[in-house]
Design a protein around this motif. Structure first.
Motif, short mmCIF file in Angstrom:
data_model
loop_
_atom_site.label_atom_id
_atom_site.label_comp_id
_atom_site.label_asym_id
_atom_site.label_seq_id
_atom_site.Cartn_x
_atom_site.Cartn_y
_atom_site.Cartn_z
N ARG A 53 4.16 13.30 -6.21
CA ARG A 53 3.55 13.56 -4.90
C ARG A 53 4.65 14.05 -3.97
N SER A 54 4.40 15.15 -3.29
CA SER A 54 5.42 15.76 -2.42
C SER A 54 4.92 15.87 -0.99
N ARG A 55 5.86 15.76 -0.06
CA ARG A 55 5.59 15.99 1.35
C ARG A 55 6.67 16.92 1.89
N THR A 56 6.24 18.02 2.52
CA THR A 56 7.17 18.98 3.11
C THR A 56 7.08 18.91 4.62
N CYS A 57 8.22 18.76 5.27
CA CYS A 57 8.28 18.67 6.72
C CYS A 57 8.73 20.01 7.30
N PRO A 58 8.35 20.31 8.54
CA PRO A 58 8.74 21.59 9.15
C PRO A 58 10.25 21.71 9.36
N ALA A 59 10.94 20.58 9.49
CA ALA A 59 12.39 20.59 9.67
C ALA A 59 13.02 19.64 8.65
N PRO A 60 14.30 19.80 8.34
CA PRO A 60 14.94 18.93 7.36
C PRO A 60 14.97 17.47 7.81
N PHE A 61 14.98 16.57 6.84
CA PHE A 61 15.17 15.16 7.14
C PHE A 61 16.59 14.96 7.67
N THR A 62 16.72 14.19 8.72
CA THR A 62 18.04 14.00 9.34
C THR A 62 18.49 12.54 9.31
N SER A 63 17.73 11.66 8.66
CA SER A 63 18.14 10.26 8.57
C SER A 63 17.51 9.62 7.34
N GLN A 64 18.13 8.56 6.87
CA GLN A 64 17.56 7.81 5.76
C GLN A 64 16.26 7.15 6.17
N ALA A 65 16.19 6.74 7.43
CA ALA A 65 14.96 6.10 7.93
C ALA A 65 13.77 7.06 7.84
N ALA A 66 14.01 8.34 8.12
CA ALA A 66 12.94 9.33 8.03
C ALA A 66 12.49 9.49 6.58
N LEU A 67 13.44 9.51 5.66
CA LEU A 67 13.10 9.59 4.24
C LEU A 67 12.26 8.39 3.82
N GLU A 68 12.68 7.21 4.27
CA GLU A 68 11.97 5.99 3.90
C GLU A 68 10.55 5.98 4.45
N GLN A 69 10.38 6.49 5.67
CA GLN A 69 9.05 6.52 6.26
C GLN A 69 8.10 7.40 5.46
N VAL A 70 8.57 8.59 5.08
CA VAL A 70 7.73 9.48 4.29
C VAL A 70 7.52 8.91 2.89
N GLY A 71 8.56 8.32 2.33
CA GLY A 71 8.42 7.69 1.02
C GLY A 71 7.37 6.61 1.03
N ARG A 72 7.34 5.81 2.13
CA ARG A 72 6.35 4.75 2.27
C ARG A 72 4.93 5.33 2.35
N GLU A 73 4.80 6.44 3.08
CA GLU A 73 3.49 7.08 3.20
C GLU A 73 3.00 7.62 1.86
N VAL A 74 3.93 8.20 1.09
CA VAL A 74 3.56 8.72 -0.23
C VAL A 74 3.12 7.59 -1.15
N LEU A 75 3.86 6.49 -1.14
CA LEU A 75 3.50 5.35 -1.97
C LEU A 75 2.15 4.77 -1.57
N SER A 76 1.88 4.74 -0.28
CA SER A 76 0.60 4.21 0.21
C SER A 76 -0.56 5.04 -0.32
N SER A 77 -0.33 6.35 -0.50
CA SER A 77 -1.40 7.22 -0.98
C SER A 77 -1.77 6.93 -2.43
N LEU A 78 -0.91 6.19 -3.14
CA LEU A 78 -1.18 5.85 -4.54
C LEU A 78 -2.05 4.60 -4.67
N TRP A 79 -2.23 3.92 -3.57
CA TRP A 79 -2.93 2.63 -3.60
C TRP A 79 -4.44 2.81 -3.53
N PRO A 80 -5.24 2.02 -4.27
CA PRO A 80 -4.83 0.96 -5.19
C PRO A 80 -4.34 1.55 -6.52
N LEU A 81 -3.41 0.85 -7.14
CA LEU A 81 -2.83 1.32 -8.39
C LEU A 81 -3.82 1.17 -9.53
#
Length: 360
Positions: free
Chosen positions: A302-330
Motif C-alpha cells: 500500500r502506497s501513499r504519495t504526498c505533494p511534498a517530500p517527507f521532512t520528519s520521521q514523525a510525518a513518516l510514522e503518521q502516514v505509516g499508521r494511516e496505511v496500517l489502519s487501512s488494512l484493518w480488520p486483518l
C-alpha cells in the motif's frame, strides 16, 4: 571466469553491531545477554548480543518470545544516531584502502581491493589491517570474508564469526559451495530452500546438477542466479555511490502480528531505518510504501504519495499508521512488515544515494 577470479573482494561485517555498541558504552551490559529493540510485550528484537544468541534469541524475533527464551535478557532502546556515527567512522577506515565501497547496511559492506590504495600484497592483509583499525578506533570487532566474488565473500564472512576472517580461494570455490545446504546460500531464503528441497535439491552439489532452463522454469529470473552461484560464479561488481530510486527496510517476525499495536511497533524499525538514510544523505522522498506479508505468504503493498517530500520521521510514522489502519480488520496474521521511500529528491545531482538496509 578468469576475469572474475582475478578480483579481490572483501565482505566486512560488524559483530552483533547494535548490541556491541550498547555493551561498549555501558560497562554494566558487558558479558550479559542484551537485546536492542522495543518493549518486552509488543516489540521486536533489532539485534542480539552473542550472550543472548546462546539462548536462541535472534533479530526479528518478537520481544515476548525472546524474553521467554532468555528470562535474564536486558532490553535496550535503539540509538540509531549513535550507530550511524560509528558506521561513518568505519566507512572512513574503508576509504583508506579503496574507493570501491558498497554499503549494504550500517554494519556491513563489500570492498573491491583488487587494486588497494596502500598497495598491500594480499586481500587477506587488507582485511586484517581494516579489522585491527576498526577495533582500535571503535573498540568493536568485525568479521571478514575474502574471495574472488561477492557471493563467496559474503559466505566466508560468516565462517569465522565473531572477530575472525576466512578466505575462499579460486581453486576452493566450487568445493566450498557444493558442500553447503541450499538454505545456507546468501540469496536463498527459507521458502525458496523448502521449494528446492521438494524438488530434491538439498545441497550446492544437487543444485549444480540442474539445468538453467529447469531452474528458470521453477524459480523465474532468479533461476539464472541460482545456476551461477551453484558453480561459485558471481559477476556482480562492487558498486560505489549508487543513485537509488528507493530506500527500504523490512522485518520478518517469528510470531504473527495480529493487533494494531503490534503492527505499528513492528513497522517502527523499518521507518527508523528509512529516516536514518534520509538524515545521512539529505535525500528525501514523497512516496511511502508499506509491504505486508501474511502468514500464508500472500504479499500486499500500500502506497501513499504526498505533494511534498517527507521532512520528519514523525510525518513518516503518521502516514505509516494511516496505511496500517487501512488494512484493518486483518484477514490473517502478518509475518513480515516493510517500509520503503521512493520518488526521491536527491537535493542536487551530486548527492550520492546509497543502499541502507538495517539488519533488523
Amino acid at each position: 571466469m578468469e576475469q572474475e577470479e582475478s578480483r579481490k573482494i572483501i565482505h566486512l561485517d560488524m559483530d552483533a553491531f547494535y548490541a556491541s555498541v550498547e555493551q561498549r558504552d555501558n560497562p554494566a551490559l558487558r558479558g550479559r545477554p542484551v537485546a536492542v529493540g522495543g518493549s518486552r510485550q509488543r516489540g521486536v528484537v533489532a539485534a542480539a548480543s552473542y550472550e543472548a544468541r546462546q539462548f536462541g534469541v535472534r533479530s526479528a524475533m518478537a520481544s515476548s518470545v525472546a524474553k521467554r527464551k532468555c528470562p535474564e535478557l536486558i532490553f535496550v532502546k535503539p540509538r540509531f544516531e549513535v550507530y550511524k556515527e560509528v558506521s561513518l567512522q568505519i566507512r572512513e577506515i574503508f576509504a583508506e584502502y579503496t574507493p570501491l565501497i558498497e554499503p549494504v547496511s550500517l554494519d556491513e559492506a563489500y570492498l573491491d581491493v583488487t587494486h588497494n590504495l596502500k598497495q598491500l600484497a594480499s586481500a587477506t592483509q587488507v582485511a586484517q589491517e581494516i579489522r585491527a583499525k576498526i577495533l582500535e578506533k571503535t573498540q568493536l570487532t568485525a568479521s571478514a570474508g575474502i574471495s574472488y566474488n561477492k557471493f563467496l565473500a559474503k559466505l566466508a564472512s560468516d565462517y569465522r564469526k565473531p572477530n575472525g576472517q576466512f578466505v575462499i580461494k579460486p581453486a576452493q570455490g566450487l568445493a566450498f559451495v557444493e558442500a553447503l545446504m541450499v538454505g545456507q546460500f546468501h540469496g536463498i531464503g527459507h521458502v525458496t530452500a523448502a521449494r528446492m528441497n521438494q524438488l530434491g535439491i538439498f545441497t550446492g552439489w544437487d543444485l549444480r546438477q540442474q539445468t538453467e532452463t529447469f531452474l528458470r522454469q521453477n524459480f523465474g529470473k532468479a533461476g539464472a542466479y541460482y545456476y551461477a552461484i551453484a558453480r561459485a560464479r558471481d559477476n556482480r561488481p562492487v558498486v560505489a555511490d549508487r543513485v537509488r530510486k528507493s530506500v527500504g527496510s523490512e522485518t520478518t517476525f517469528e510470531e504473527d502480528l495480529t493487533t494494531q499495536e503490534e503492527l505499528m511497533s513492528g513497522l517502527q524499525p523499518a521507518l527508523e531505518s528509512v529516516w536514518s538514510y534520509c538524515e545521512r544523505t539529505g535525500v528525501l522522498g514523497r512516496t511511502l510504501t508499506v509491504k505486508v506479508k501474511y502468514n500464508d505468504f500472500q504479499l500486499l503493498t500500500r502506497s501513499r504519495t504526498c505533494p511534498a517530500p517527507f521532512t520528519s520521521q514523525a510525518a513518516l510514522e503518521q502516514v505509516g499508521r494511516e496505511v496500517l489502519s487501512s488494512l484493518w480488520p486483518l484477514p490473517k496474521g502478518i509475518r513480515l512488515l516493510g517500509a520503503s521511500l521512493s520518488n526521491l529528491d536527491t537535493m542536487g545531482e551530486d548527492t550520492p544515494g546509497r543502499q541502507l538496509l538495517l539488519p533488523l
